[in-house]
Design an enzyme around this catalytic site. Structure first.
Site, PDB file in Angstrom:
ATOM      1  N   ILE A 165      21.258   0.229  -9.381  1.00 21.11           N
ATOM      2  CA  ILE A 165      21.450   0.092 -10.133  1.00 21.11           C
ATOM      3  C   ILE A 165      22.917   0.827 -10.670  1.00 21.11           C
ATOM      4  CG2 ILE A 165      19.911  -1.005 -10.986  1.00 21.11           C
ATOM      5  CD1 ILE A 165      19.072   0.741 -13.444  1.00 21.11           C
ATOM      6  N   LYS A 220      22.786   3.862 -11.094  1.00 18.46           N
ATOM      7  CA  LYS A 220      22.139   5.243 -11.510  1.00 18.46           C
ATOM      8  C   LYS A 220      23.062   6.284 -11.376  1.00 18.46           C
ATOM      9  CE  LYS A 220      18.360   6.099 -11.712  1.00 18.46           C
ATOM     10  NZ  LYS A 220      18.678   7.338  -9.895  1.00 18.46           N
ATOM     11  N   THR A 221      22.971   6.463  -9.767  1.00 23.25           N
ATOM     12  CA  THR A 221      24.415   8.183 -10.139  1.00 23.25           C
ATOM     13  C   THR A 221      24.816   7.917 -10.309  1.00 23.25           C
ATOM     14  OG1 THR A 221      22.292   8.098  -8.081  1.00 23.25           O
ATOM     15  CG2 THR A 221      24.859   9.405  -7.441  1.00 23.25           C
ATOM     16  N   LYS A 244      19.648  17.391  -9.046  1.00 24.79           N
ATOM     17  CA  LYS A 244      18.364  15.903  -8.854  1.00 24.79           C
ATOM     18  C   LYS A 244      17.030  16.666  -8.379  1.00 24.79           C
ATOM     19  CE  LYS A 244      18.067  11.299  -6.727  1.00 24.79           C
ATOM     20  NZ  LYS A 244      18.401   9.815  -6.750  1.00 24.79           N
ATOM     21  N   ASP A 304      26.077  15.051  -3.292  1.00 31.71           N
ATOM     22  CA  ASP A 304      26.614  15.074  -2.351  1.00 31.71           C
ATOM     23  C   ASP A 304      27.910  13.573  -3.191  1.00 31.71           C
ATOM     24  OD1 ASP A 304      26.592  17.191  -0.215  1.00 31.71           O
ATOM     25  OD2 ASP A 304      25.455  16.077   0.855  1.00 31.71           O
ATOM     26  N   GLU A 338      19.383  13.935 -13.141  1.00 34.58           N
ATOM     27  CA  GLU A 338      19.051  12.395 -12.729  1.00 34.58           C
ATOM     28  C   GLU A 338      17.502  12.312 -12.030  1.00 34.58           C
ATOM     29  OE1 GLU A 338      20.305   8.787  -9.625  1.00 34.58           O
ATOM     30  OE2 GLU A 338      21.854  10.687  -9.746  1.00 34.58           O
ATOM     31  N   ALA A 379      14.712   9.560 -10.201  1.00 34.37           N
ATOM     32  CA  ALA A 379      14.722   9.207  -8.655  1.00 34.37           C
ATOM     33  C   ALA A 379      14.100   7.212  -9.208  1.00 34.37           C
ATOM     34  CB  ALA A 379      14.352   9.230  -7.468  1.00 34.37           C
ATOM     35  N   ARG A 391      31.629  -1.969 -13.108  1.00 38.08           N
ATOM     36  CA  ARG A 391      31.095  -2.016 -11.663  1.00 38.08           C
ATOM     37  C   ARG A 391      32.920  -1.369 -11.352  1.00 38.08           C
ATOM     38  NH1 ARG A 391      26.445  -1.277  -9.911  1.00 38.08           N
ATOM     39  NH2 ARG A 391      25.017  -2.897 -10.331  1.00 38.08           N
TER      40      ARG A 391
END
Length: 205
Positions: free
Chosen positions: A14, A16-17, A33, A46, A97, A99, A182
């Site tokens: 969605i 999030k990263t 993470k 990365d 973060e 998962a 976006r």
């Protein structure tokens, strides 16, 4: 004292990263993470480096299969030990973060929301603006509140949908932090500009 912010989501894929990268870069924070499941594209560490985050900690667990961490660990023959998921000590702010979503299992008897409760750090819930987000977001908020997890607010990703965003904030009783549009093409510069346009860094202080 280190300011830790946990970034979680209502679902996978969605944005999030990308949000976490934008937040970490804006705050000059370290990114971590704890569990990476799926290594085909190198991992989210990365990705956030490419998006302008200078300080990225290595994961506690790097699992091969792109699925729920508890299943990916079983496939890899690994047992996830919650003691290895303790928040690291860093200089300055830390963005952590998760998962997938709030109730994704880390182990057979440990959900991400349970881990958030142990950490005690405020959580930002990342939610898409597309159809279905009201239900997913309110269920996620309810699951976090049931465990006493502090919620800093909701960050939306996608095209503006005023009614959905306002409804989630009102019914969920949470702060509406902003919305990340976006971004295309996606790189460190375009993300920084989009994040600055959608959010105020003082809301994360």
């Amino acid at each position: 004292m280190t300011r830790t912010i946990v970034v979680t989501g209502t679902d996978t894929e969605i944005g999030k990263t990308v949000f976490a990268a934008g937040l970490a870069a804006a705050l000059g924070a370290t990114y971590w993470k704890p569990v990476q499941a799926g290594l085909d594209e190198g991992g989210d560490g990365d990705t956030v480096r490419r998006l302008g985050v200078a300080k990225v900690l290595p994961e506690a667990y790097r699992l091969t299969t792109p699925c729920s961490p508890h299943r990916a660990a079983a496939i890899d023959g690994v047992t996830i030990d919650s003691a290895r998921l303790a928040l690291p000590a860093v200089d300055g702010p830390l963005v952590v973060e998760g998962a997938g979503g709030v109730l994704v299992p880390l182990a057979d008897d440990l959900l991400y929301a349970d881990m958030f409760a142990r950490w005690g750090a405020p959580v930002v819930l990342v939610a898409r603006t597309a159809l279905g987000t009201i239900n997913h977001s309110l269920l996620s908020i309810e699951a976090l509140r049931r465990r006493g997890v502090p919620i800093l607010g909701v960050a939306f990703v996608g095209e503006p949908v005023e009614d959905s965003e306002a409804t989630i904030a009102r019914i969920g009783g949470v702060k509406r932090l902003g919305r990340l549009a976006r971004v295309a093409p996606l790189d460190a510069g375009t993300l920084a500009r989009a994040f600055a346009a959608g959010f105020r860094t003082e809301d994360f202080a």
